[in-house]
Motif scaffolding. Structure first.
Motif, PDB file in Angstrom:
ATOM      1  N   LEU A 137     -11.380  -0.598  -6.520  1.00 47.60           N
ATOM      2  CA  LEU A 137     -10.992  -0.902  -5.135  1.00 47.60           C
ATOM      3  C   LEU A 137      -9.464  -0.900  -4.990  1.00 47.60           C
ATOM      4  N   MET A 138      -8.800  -1.565  -5.919  1.00 43.43           N
ATOM      5  CA  MET A 138      -7.341  -1.656  -5.867  1.00 43.43           C
ATOM      6  C   MET A 138      -6.694  -0.289  -6.062  1.00 43.43           C
ATOM      7  N   GLY A 139      -7.170   0.455  -7.066  1.00 42.86           N
ATOM      8  CA  GLY A 139      -6.596   1.776  -7.341  1.00 42.86           C
ATOM      9  C   GLY A 139      -6.786   2.719  -6.175  1.00 42.86           C
ATOM     10  N   ALA A 140      -7.974   2.711  -5.583  1.00 39.08           N
ATOM     11  CA  ALA A 140      -8.229   3.588  -4.437  1.00 39.08           C
ATOM     12  C   ALA A 140      -7.334   3.211  -3.264  1.00 39.08           C
ATOM     13  N   ALA A 141      -7.220   1.912  -2.998  1.00 38.35           N
ATOM     14  CA  ALA A 141      -6.402   1.461  -1.861  1.00 38.35           C
ATOM     15  C   ALA A 141      -4.929   1.836  -2.056  1.00 38.35           C
ATOM     16  N   LEU A 142      -4.405   1.653  -3.260  1.00 36.29           N
ATOM     17  CA  LEU A 142      -2.993   1.968  -3.503  1.00 36.29           C
ATOM     18  C   LEU A 142      -2.751   3.474  -3.507  1.00 36.29           C
ATOM     19  N   HIS A 143      -3.701   4.239  -4.018  1.00 36.82           N
ATOM     20  CA  HIS A 143      -3.558   5.701  -3.993  1.00 36.82           C
ATOM     21  C   HIS A 143      -3.525   6.209  -2.544  1.00 36.82           C
ATOM     22  N   LEU A 144      -4.452   5.731  -1.720  1.00 38.32           N
ATOM     23  CA  LEU A 144      -4.499   6.181  -0.327  1.00 38.32           C
ATOM     24  C   LEU A 144      -3.249   5.742   0.431  1.00 38.32           C
ATOM     25  N   HIS A 145      -2.735   4.569   0.092  1.00 40.08           N
ATOM     26  CA  HIS A 145      -1.505   4.096   0.739  1.00 40.08           C
ATOM     27  C   HIS A 145      -0.334   4.995   0.363  1.00 40.08           C
ATOM     28  N   GLU A 146      -0.259   5.361  -0.885  1.00 40.35           N
ATOM     29  CA  GLU A 146       0.837   6.206  -1.359  1.00 40.35           C
ATOM     30  C   GLU A 146       0.752   7.601  -0.749  1.00 40.35           C
ATOM     31  N   GLN A 147      -0.459   8.129  -0.637  1.00 42.38           N
ATOM     32  CA  GLN A 147      -0.634   9.471  -0.082  1.00 42.38           C
ATOM     33  C   GLN A 147      -0.412   9.504   1.420  1.00 42.38           C
ATOM     34  N   GLY A 148      -0.670   8.387   2.094  1.00 37.91           N
ATOM     35  CA  GLY A 148      -0.446   8.324   3.534  1.00 37.91           C
ATOM     36  C   GLY A 148      -1.359   9.222   4.351  1.00 37.91           C
ATOM     37  N   GLU A 149      -2.580   9.471   3.841  1.00 42.00           N
ATOM     38  CA  GLU A 149      -3.495  10.388   4.531  1.00 42.00           C
ATOM     39  C   GLU A 149      -4.540   9.646   5.364  1.00 42.00           C
ATOM     40  N   ILE A 150      -4.376   8.342   5.528  1.00 45.01           N
ATOM     41  CA  ILE A 150      -5.296   7.566   6.364  1.00 45.01           C
ATOM     42  C   ILE A 150      -4.502   6.878   7.475  1.00 45.01           C
ATOM     43  N   GLN A 151      -5.193   6.605   8.580  1.00 44.59           N
ATOM     44  CA  GLN A 151      -4.536   5.918   9.701  1.00 44.59           C
ATOM     45  C   GLN A 151      -4.795   4.408   9.674  1.00 44.59           C
ATOM     46  N   GLY A 152      -5.819   3.977   8.954  1.00 45.76           N
ATOM     47  CA  GLY A 152      -6.135   2.556   8.912  1.00 45.76           C
ATOM     48  C   GLY A 152      -7.040   2.230   7.738  1.00 45.76           C
ATOM     49  N   MET A 153      -7.160   0.934   7.451  1.00 46.48           N
ATOM     50  CA  MET A 153      -8.051   0.513   6.368  1.00 46.48           C
ATOM     51  C   MET A 153      -8.896  -0.680   6.814  1.00 46.48           C
ATOM     52  N   VAL A 154     -10.187  -0.616   6.512  1.00 43.59           N
ATOM     53  CA  VAL A 154     -11.087  -1.753   6.725  1.00 43.59           C
ATOM     54  C   VAL A 154     -11.458  -2.301   5.352  1.00 43.59           C
ATOM     55  N   LEU A 155     -11.103  -3.546   5.103  1.00 42.90           N
ATOM     56  CA  LEU A 155     -11.428  -4.212   3.841  1.00 42.90           C
ATOM     57  C   LEU A 155     -12.647  -5.108   4.065  1.00 42.90           C
TER      58      LEU A 155
END
Length: 320
Positions: free
Chosen positions: A243-261
């Motif tokens: 969960l943490m790795g996926a969230a940080l990877h997506l944050h770094e890539q900047g390819e999402i507009q939002g996150m639902v946890l």
């Protein structure tokens, strides 16, 4: 007449069911899955569980009772300690067979083989062969069943990385949903996100709103590993690390507009990992985060309202 093996539609069902099904079918057993979650199943689990149990464990106990009522010959309830080197699953998985026997009355025979890939790989292999021998099959057939399970699981995980959710595959949908005009990562345990009752159909609702959904199962292991590189310490739990790795990877890539946890009320690892993810996202102030904490009392109307408002806000920010 073949032996009927019951598999609860809860906890690790959404992670490993294709492998488990292939294993038992190769041994000549009939596999029976518990029903889709209903209020009655959840209520039964809540009645059977101790007060300190988290929502997914309560649900698991309800599904065990459902299988008992279906009169299966035995129930597959493995004690899964670790599924990779130097990582462990949350403590609730270690004591699951005992918790099941203590909490749910009149269960049939429990197949509680120990899966401990990190410390006892050879013992795990022997344990699975021993389990296979209980179905009256020769050793060669048992090894074939293990190979069939490995192949089915690899095919399942490859398909997840093509953009399917576990539920898409298990319900045999031929095309992954997608194509929305806003991309949102939905991070949480597969057993919460894919159970349409306790998640209040979260993934399907987002897709109906025109959202392109990304979950951690859709990412490659290398991407998840890359995401954890910035952490000062490794995360102890396999699912928390993913969960943490996926969230940080997506944050770094900047390819999402939002996150639902999505976190379970009463889950220790969730309370830590989700807090860390939320802090990283809020500190950077680039990608909005919606945190949903679910339990057996969560109201559907409130969740839907928050989701709709969140997606509207994302579209407003992107001027879509």
């Amino acid at each position: 007449m073949s032996v009927t093996v019951g598999i609860p539609r809860a906890l690790l069902y959404y992670h490993y069911y294709p492998g488990w099904e292939a294993f038992f079918r190769a041994l000549g057993a009939e596999v029976i899955v518990s029903d889709e979650t209903t209020k009655a199943i959840l209520d039964q689990g809540v009645r059977d569980a101790v007060d300190e149990a988290c929502l997914p464990v309560k649900l698991y106990l309800g599904h065990l009772a459902n299988l008992r009522d279906k009169k299966v010959d035995c129930i597959f309830a493995p004690r899964i300690v670790s599924v990779e080197r130097k990582k462990y699953l949350c403590p609730k998985f270690l004591g699951l067979p005992e918790m099941a026997r203590f909490c749910v009355d009149n269960l049939p025979e429990m197949l509680d083989v120990e899966i401990n890939v990190h410390q006892k790989y050879q013992e795990t292999h022997k344990g699975l062969l021993k389990l296979a021998s209980r179905f009256g099959q020769p050793a060669a057939k048992a090894r074939e069943a293990l190979a069939a399970a490995k192949k089915a699981q690899e095919q399942y995980e490859a398909k997840l990385r093509q953009g399917y959710t576990p539920r898409d595959i298990l319900e045999k949908r031929t095309e992954p949903a997608g194509g929305g005009n806003v991309r949102v990562a939905v991070m949480g345990h597969a057993y919460n996100l894919n159970d349409s009752y306790i998640s209040m159909n979260l993934l399907a609702r987002l897709r109906e709103m025109g959202v392109d959904v990304v979950t951690s199962e859709m990412l490659r292991p290398q991407e998840i590993k890359r995401g954890t590189h910035s952490l000062q310490k490794d995360i102890f739990w396999t699912f928390g690390k993913e969960l943490m790795g996926a969230a940080l990877h997506l944050h770094e890539q900047g390819e999402i507009q939002g996150m639902v946890l999505v976190a379970s009320f009463g889950c220790g690892p969730d309370s830590l990992v989700c807090e860390m993810v939320e802090r990283v996202y809020k500190r950077a102030k680039k990608i909005p985060v919606l945190l949903l904490t679910i339990d057996e009392h969560t109201g559907e109307a409130g969740v839907v309202t928050r989701l709709e408002a969140f997606v509207d806000m994302l579209r407003w920010r992107e001027a879509i």
